[in-house]
Design a protein around this motif. Structure first.
Motif, PDB file in Angstrom:
ATOM      1  N   GLU A 177     -11.126  -4.680  16.238  1.00  0.00           N
ATOM      2  CA  GLU A 177     -10.000  -5.560  15.940  1.00  0.00           C
ATOM      3  C   GLU A 177      -9.968  -5.933  14.458  1.00  0.00           C
ATOM      4  OE1 GLU A 177      -9.969  -9.051  18.321  1.00  0.00           O
ATOM      5  OE2 GLU A 177      -8.140  -9.861  17.434  1.00  0.00           O
ATOM      6  N   VAL A 178     -11.136  -6.188  13.877  1.00  0.00           N
ATOM      7  CA  VAL A 178     -11.214  -6.519  12.449  1.00  0.00           C
ATOM      8  C   VAL A 178     -10.676  -5.366  11.608  1.00  0.00           C
ATOM      9  CG1 VAL A 178     -12.783  -6.995  10.536  1.00  0.00           C
ATOM     10  CG2 VAL A 178     -13.135  -8.119  12.734  1.00  0.00           C
ATOM     11  N   VAL A 179     -11.103  -4.152  11.922  1.00  0.00           N
ATOM     12  CA  VAL A 179     -10.651  -2.981  11.161  1.00  0.00           C
ATOM     13  C   VAL A 179      -9.138  -2.834  11.265  1.00  0.00           C
ATOM     14  CG1 VAL A 179     -10.744  -0.469  11.034  1.00  0.00           C
ATOM     15  CG2 VAL A 179     -12.849  -1.773  11.333  1.00  0.00           C
ATOM     16  N   ALA A 180      -8.588  -3.030  12.462  1.00  0.00           N
ATOM     17  CA  ALA A 180      -7.140  -2.929  12.639  1.00  0.00           C
ATOM     18  C   ALA A 180      -6.406  -3.995  11.825  1.00  0.00           C
ATOM     19  CB  ALA A 180      -6.793  -3.062  14.124  1.00  0.00           C
ATOM     20  N   CYS A 181      -6.963  -5.207  11.793  1.00  0.00           N
ATOM     21  CA  CYS A 181      -6.340  -6.285  11.009  1.00  0.00           C
ATOM     22  C   CYS A 181      -6.292  -5.932   9.526  1.00  0.00           C
ATOM     23  CB  CYS A 181      -7.111  -7.591  11.220  1.00  0.00           C
ATOM     24  SG  CYS A 181      -6.854  -8.363  12.842  1.00  0.00           S
ATOM     25  N   PHE A 182      -7.397  -5.384   9.006  1.00  0.00           N
ATOM     26  CA  PHE A 182      -7.406  -5.024   7.589  1.00  0.00           C
ATOM     27  C   PHE A 182      -6.520  -3.809   7.304  1.00  0.00           C
ATOM     28  CE2 PHE A 182     -11.327  -7.647   7.213  1.00  0.00           C
ATOM     29  CZ  PHE A 182     -10.890  -8.434   6.163  1.00  0.00           C
ATOM     30  N   ASP A 183      -6.337  -2.932   8.290  1.00  0.00           N
ATOM     31  CA  ASP A 183      -5.359  -1.856   8.124  1.00  0.00           C
ATOM     32  C   ASP A 183      -3.963  -2.443   7.931  1.00  0.00           C
ATOM     33  OD1 ASP A 183      -6.857   0.572  10.432  1.00  0.00           O
ATOM     34  OD2 ASP A 183      -7.230   0.149   8.316  1.00  0.00           O
ATOM     35  N   CYS A 184      -3.641  -3.469   8.723  1.00  0.00           N
ATOM     36  CA  CYS A 184      -2.347  -4.148   8.584  1.00  0.00           C
ATOM     37  C   CYS A 184      -2.236  -4.851   7.228  1.00  0.00           C
ATOM     38  CB  CYS A 184      -2.157  -5.161   9.718  1.00  0.00           C
ATOM     39  SG  CYS A 184      -2.013  -4.414  11.359  1.00  0.00           S
ATOM     40  N   ALA A 185      -3.350  -5.448   6.798  1.00  0.00           N
ATOM     41  CA  ALA A 185      -3.351  -6.110   5.483  1.00  0.00           C
ATOM     42  C   ALA A 185      -3.091  -5.107   4.364  1.00  0.00           C
ATOM     43  CB  ALA A 185      -4.682  -6.828   5.259  1.00  0.00           C
ATOM     44  N   LYS A 186      -3.651  -3.913   4.517  1.00  0.00           N
ATOM     45  CA  LYS A 186      -3.391  -2.854   3.534  1.00  0.00           C
ATOM     46  C   LYS A 186      -1.915  -2.469   3.539  1.00  0.00           C
ATOM     47  CE  LYS A 186      -4.124   0.464   0.604  1.00  0.00           C
ATOM     48  NZ  LYS A 186      -2.736   0.911   0.571  1.00  0.00           N
ATOM     49  N   GLU A 220      -0.035  -4.776   1.530  1.00  0.00           N
ATOM     50  CA  GLU A 220      -0.514  -4.794   0.136  1.00  0.00           C
ATOM     51  C   GLU A 220      -1.220  -6.099  -0.218  1.00  0.00           C
ATOM     52  OE1 GLU A 220       2.704  -1.713  -1.859  1.00  0.00           O
ATOM     53  OE2 GLU A 220       2.773  -3.827  -2.416  1.00  0.00           O
ATOM     54  N   TYR A 221      -1.881  -6.709   0.826  1.00  0.00           N
ATOM     55  CA  TYR A 221      -2.705  -7.878   0.550  1.00  0.00           C
ATOM     56  C   TYR A 221      -4.052  -7.465  -0.037  1.00  0.00           C
ATOM     57  CZ  TYR A 221       0.574 -10.257   3.697  1.00  0.00           C
ATOM     58  OH  TYR A 221       1.697 -10.766   4.289  1.00  0.00           O
ATOM     59  N   ILE A 222      -4.471  -6.238   0.223  1.00  0.00           N
ATOM     60  CA  ILE A 222      -5.712  -5.707  -0.333  1.00  0.00           C
ATOM     61  C   ILE A 222      -5.407  -4.375  -0.993  1.00  0.00           C
ATOM     62  CG2 ILE A 222      -7.258  -6.874   1.290  1.00  0.00           C
ATOM     63  CD1 ILE A 222      -7.359  -4.297   2.924  1.00  0.00           C
ATOM     64  N   SER A 223      -6.287  -3.975  -1.932  1.00  0.00           N
ATOM     65  CA  SER A 223      -6.095  -2.732  -2.675  1.00  0.00           C
ATOM     66  C   SER A 223      -6.710  -1.552  -1.922  1.00  0.00           C
ATOM     67  CB  SER A 223      -6.754  -2.849  -4.041  1.00  0.00           C
ATOM     68  OG  SER A 223      -8.152  -2.977  -3.881  1.00  0.00           O
ATOM     69  N   ASP A 224      -6.418  -0.360  -2.416  1.00  0.00           N
ATOM     70  CA  ASP A 224      -7.018   0.839  -1.827  1.00  0.00           C
ATOM     71  C   ASP A 224      -8.539   0.775  -1.904  1.00  0.00           C
ATOM     72  OD1 ASP A 224      -4.418   3.060  -3.059  1.00  0.00           O
ATOM     73  OD2 ASP A 224      -4.560   1.917  -1.212  1.00  0.00           O
ATOM     74  N   ARG A 225      -9.061   0.321  -3.042  1.00  0.00           N
ATOM     75  CA  ARG A 225     -10.511   0.254  -3.209  1.00  0.00           C
ATOM     76  C   ARG A 225     -11.126  -0.765  -2.253  1.00  0.00           C
ATOM     77  NH1 ARG A 225     -13.606  -3.148  -5.711  1.00  0.00           N
ATOM     78  NH2 ARG A 225     -11.885  -4.144  -6.795  1.00  0.00           N
ATOM     79  N   GLN A 226     -10.506  -1.935  -2.140  1.00  0.00           N
ATOM     80  CA  GLN A 226     -11.017  -2.940  -1.210  1.00  0.00           C
ATOM     81  C   GLN A 226     -10.985  -2.408   0.228  1.00  0.00           C
ATOM     82  OE1 GLN A 226      -8.419  -6.264  -2.484  1.00  0.00           O
ATOM     83  NE2 GLN A 226     -10.277  -7.482  -2.526  1.00  0.00           N
ATOM     84  N   HIS A 227      -9.900  -1.742   0.592  1.00  0.00           N
ATOM     85  CA  HIS A 227      -9.768  -1.201   1.946  1.00  0.00           C
ATOM     86  C   HIS A 227     -10.881  -0.201   2.238  1.00  0.00           C
ATOM     87  CE1 HIS A 227      -7.409   1.160   5.133  1.00  0.00           C
ATOM     88  NE2 HIS A 227      -7.729   0.008   5.672  1.00  0.00           N
ATOM     89  N   GLN A 228     -11.174   0.654   1.243  1.00  0.00           N
ATOM     90  CA  GLN A 228     -12.233   1.643   1.420  1.00  0.00           C
ATOM     91  C   GLN A 228     -13.586   0.968   1.603  1.00  0.00           C
ATOM     92  OE1 GLN A 228     -11.894   4.882   1.788  1.00  0.00           O
ATOM     93  NE2 GLN A 228     -14.092   5.269   1.950  1.00  0.00           N
ATOM     94  N   GLU A 229     -13.878  -0.065   0.811  1.00  0.00           N
ATOM     95  CA  GLU A 229     -15.151  -0.772   0.922  1.00  0.00           C
ATOM     96  C   GLU A 229     -15.264  -1.488   2.268  1.00  0.00           C
ATOM     97  OE1 GLU A 229     -15.826  -1.685  -3.847  1.00  0.00           O
ATOM     98  OE2 GLU A 229     -15.580  -3.322  -2.430  1.00  0.00           O
ATOM     99  N   ILE A 230     -14.168  -2.040   2.765  1.00  0.00           N
ATOM    100  CA  ILE A 230     -14.175  -2.701   4.071  1.00  0.00           C
ATOM    101  C   ILE A 230     -14.501  -1.694   5.171  1.00  0.00           C
ATOM    102  CG2 ILE A 230     -12.673  -3.789   5.798  1.00  0.00           C
ATOM    103  CD1 ILE A 230     -11.230  -5.130   3.377  1.00  0.00           C
ATOM    104  N   LEU A 231     -13.871  -0.524   5.105  1.00  0.00           N
ATOM    105  CA  LEU A 231     -14.129   0.505   6.110  1.00  0.00           C
ATOM    106  C   LEU A 231     -15.585   0.961   6.083  1.00  0.00           C
ATOM    107  CD1 LEU A 231     -10.871   2.660   5.841  1.00  0.00           C
ATOM    108  CD2 LEU A 231     -11.480   1.032   7.627  1.00  0.00           C
TER     109      LEU A 231
END
Length: 745
Positions: A83-92, A95-106
């Protein structure tokens, strides 16, 4: 068998899995703090609850009688992680997070998922031992055998009999010894890996651990040793590199070309200098005038000033784009995550974001009044702005232009981001102070006194320090410990300062803020002189700083001389009709001496112009050390490079701390090999030290012909320290290696 910390009866508190889940929660919550307010009770709240669910389900799984019951809660933790990963996918998507932040989260989520899967498999294993003492894998624990239980009870008895303090010291000493051995092993490994590359080298191409100053008032740049603070007198004229007619204001270091770029006023232009020799490369490039930002992805330099924003090819000096749409631009900062350049617009009280690839305007963002300084924050993926209005403020924006924080900072002028402390440093010229601000909460962490009018500031990632250039009187360059705020170096020590109005006068009259010497009479002590002798502590060269201006006659400016007990020891032409600081050097013997100022070429009233040549003095400072950052505009740049050219005459190998500029490699020693140009932050770097340690010092020094065989050689100094976030003494360990490595080719 390992000795456990006191878990107070809660088994899960001994698990690495639980500790890692807590760390994951803290990391993700830091990212959520930057989400917009409209998501507070939507995406932000949903994500935060899913993250917390991971930790709670891991804890609840520990107190079940049956493994299958424990697996239910671990499965729930896995579902919450999904669920957390899906939420951050939505945040991406938003454009609440950057590509680099998204990659680090994953990547962090994947690591935690592997641990949860491993635990689940462990619980499915019917032949496993029971939970109890930590193993060396996931941190899952096993139970006592009968023999272990007997031994453990016996050990407790011995400890109680012999004394718990003594036994504790033995255990802690053993841990400390193992930690120290580990750090020493890592340091030796890193140096050996460097040795393997260096011995292939043909020449030392770039050795830099320097701080550069641009001096607007005296039209030069200067290079200082970043460790000792000594001026490098091997470049230019005794360390002063002339910029010609360019009145310098901004400076930036280019690691790929190993070059220093400056920009300045007059006829606004930009110049490039070799960081090793100090020689100018190419001619003046029209445009800019105030500040610079180096762009590693495009290998470009952005020069800004007035209505000019130019993008320069850093390799050949050609102008790629030139935007003249805004009247009063002040500073620029490169944003590596968005591949953008942020520029402050003073007249319109706004921040502008430009596409770094094509130079097009992406957005305008409103700020407080008079935005002068800007810095990019790589850890929060944010932009900080210093607003110089009354009383002054510092603002934090995310890269979508959303305001996140406003902090009142008097006379905020320029700033620098410090990733090690996760802090922002702000210089306030009018108050002679620098401020340290928490980059997450915006809290003031410290206020520190500087020299007169701090005008430039930069973070030194190798020595975890902050460098400040002071452009007042007397001017100076200072180095501060970024952790404590303590001043470590000041290149100028003011021994005494005299106001011209309060000195003894043989001739002239008072003016506003000074004294007018209107005639030449060659008085023994000078036209004005110190009322009582000054005691020079030792024999040697001293630096006399004089704030003065002149009026010319027949196109000739006043000649100003420093007298010691009636003898001239230094002279300078006062070639400005407005206040300016002049630097004069002279040798003086130890002891008491009268110091005077003598005007030696008076002229007046010659037809047909009837001009009157006069000398006007504001103040005199007697100092020791190296002159820097004269009154007027000046800024400072930190340069680090350790690069070698290999035998093929094409491949260059670089070593640096945090060479890739990413938060994941802060204080990590890295290497990069590349054909053609040297490596920059956008190239592929490999780690030489592990994430469990941090580099607290790394230098490489040219010691040509320093070996018995006479080969070219380099001296490597490396200090590694064990990371100890818990602050426990037994985990404190540091290793230093100093070695000389010869280039064999």
């Amino acid at each position: 068998m390992k000795i456990l910390k006191n878990n107070f009866g809660f088994l899960f508190r001994d698990w690495n899995l639980y500790e890692n889940a807590r760390a994951y929660r803290k990391n993700m919550n830091n990212i959520l703090r930057a989400f917009p307010k409209e998501e507070q009770f939507a995406l932000t709240d949903q994500t935060r609850r899913a993250i917390l669910s991971i930790v709670l389900n891991i804890a609840e799984s520990s107190n079940k009688n049956m493994d299958k019951d424990s697996r239910v809660y671990i499965n729930r933790a896995q579902c919450s992680l999904d669920e957390v990963v899906a939420c951050f996918d939505c945040a991406k998507d938003e454009e609440y997070i950057s590509d680099r932040q998204h990659q680090e989260i994953l990547e962090k989520s994947q690591n935690l998922a592997k641990q949860l899967n491993g635990f689940n498999k462990y619980l499915s294993n019917t032949n496993k031992p029971k939970l109890g003492i930590k193993d060396n894998g996931l941190g899952i624990t096993k139970g006592f055998t009968l023999v272990e239980l007997i031994l453990y009870v016996a050990l407790v008895g011995i400890l109680l009999t012999a004394g718990a303090i003594f036994a504790g010291d033995v255990i802690l000493g053993s841990i400390k010894g193992r930690v120290r051995a580990k750090v020493q092993s890592e340091a030796r490994f890193a140096v050996e890996k460097m040795r393997q590359e260096i011995v292939k080298g043909k020449s030392l191409e770039a050795i830099q651990n320097s701080v550069w100053i641009v001096n607007g008032s005296v039209n030069n740049i200067q290079k200082f040793n970043a460790i000792t603070g000594a001026k490098d007198t091997s470049v230019g004229s005794l360390g002063d590199i002339s910029t010609g007619s360019l009145v310098g204001h901004g400076i930036a270091y280019d690691p790929v070309q190993n070059a220093v770029w400056i920009t300045g006023w007059g006829s606004p232009s930009t110049q490039k200098y070799n960081a090793g020799t100090g020689a100018q490369i190419g001619g003046n490039i029209s445009g800019g005038g105030l500040r610079l930002a180096y762009d590693p992805k495009q290998n470009a330099v952005w020069s800004v000033g007035g209505n000019s924003l130019i993008k320069i090819n850093a390799a050949n000096g050609s102008v790629i784009t030139n935007d003249t749409s805004t009247a009063n631009r002040r500073t620029a900062a490169y944003d590596s995550d968005s591949n953008a350049v942020w520029v402050t617009d003073l007249d319109n009280n706004r921040l502008q974001k430009y596409n770094a690839s094509n130079g097009s305007l992406m957005m305008n963002v409103s700020t407080d009044n008079f935005p002068k300084g800007v810095a990019y924050d790589i850890r929060q993926n944010a932009v900080w702005v210093a607003n110089n209005n009354n009383p002054g403020s510092v603002q934090k924006f995310n890269t979508s232009g959303v305001l996140q924080l406003t902090i009142n900072v008097p006379d905020a002028y320029v700033l620098a981001y410090d990733p090690k402390q996760n802090a922002v440093w702000v210089a306030a010229c009018a108050y002679d102070k620098i401020y340290k601000i928490d980059a997450v909460a915006g809290a003031l962490l410290g206020t520190y006194n500087t020299g007169d009018c701090p005008h430039g500031i930069v973070y030194d990632h190798v020595q975890n320090a902050v460098w400040v250039s002071n452009t007042g009187f007397p001017s100076s360059l200072q180095k501060f410990d970024a952790a404590t705020g303590n001043m470590m170096i000041s290149t100028v020590s003011a021994l005494a300062t005299y106001e011209a109005e309060t000195m003894t006068h043989n001739i002239g009259a008072a003016i506003t803020d000074g004294w007018n010497i209107w005639s030449t009479n060659n008085y023994i002590d000078g036209d004005i002189y110190t009322s009582s002798p000054f005691n020079f502590p030792s024999a040697g060269e001293y630096l006399f700083q004089v704030r003065a201006y002149g009026s010319s006659a027949a196109s000739v400016w006043p000649m100003m001389n420093i007298k010691i007990d009636g003898s001239i020891v230094a002279s300078a032409t006062v070639d400005s009709s407005s206040w300016k600081t002049y630097f004069l050097r002279g040798n003086v013997s130890a002891g008491d001496h009268t110091v005077g100022i003598y005007f030696s070429n008076d002229a007046c009233c010659t037809p047909p112009l009837f001009e009157d040549r006069n000398l006007y003095i504001d103040k005199l400072a007697i100092t020791s050390g190296d002159s820097v950052a004269s009154s007027g505009a000046a800024s400072v740049a930190y340069a680090f490079n350790c690069r070698f050219l290999l035998g093929d005459d094409a491949t260059r190998v670089s070593f640096s701390v945090n060479g890739d500029g990413k938060t994941t490699s802060l204080h990590t020693l890295q290497t990069c090999s590349k054909s053609g140009l040297g490596c920059g932050p956008s190239d592929a770097w490999s780690d030489l030290s592990s994430p469990d340690t941090e580099v607290t010092n790394f230098t490489c020094t040219n010691i040509s012909s320093g070996t018995s065989l006479g080969e070219e050689a380099v001296k490597i100094d490396l200090t590694l320290k064990n990371k100890n976030p818990g602050g426990k003494k037994e985990f404190d360990a540091e290793a230093t290696i100093e070695t000389s490595i010869s280039l064999r080719l």
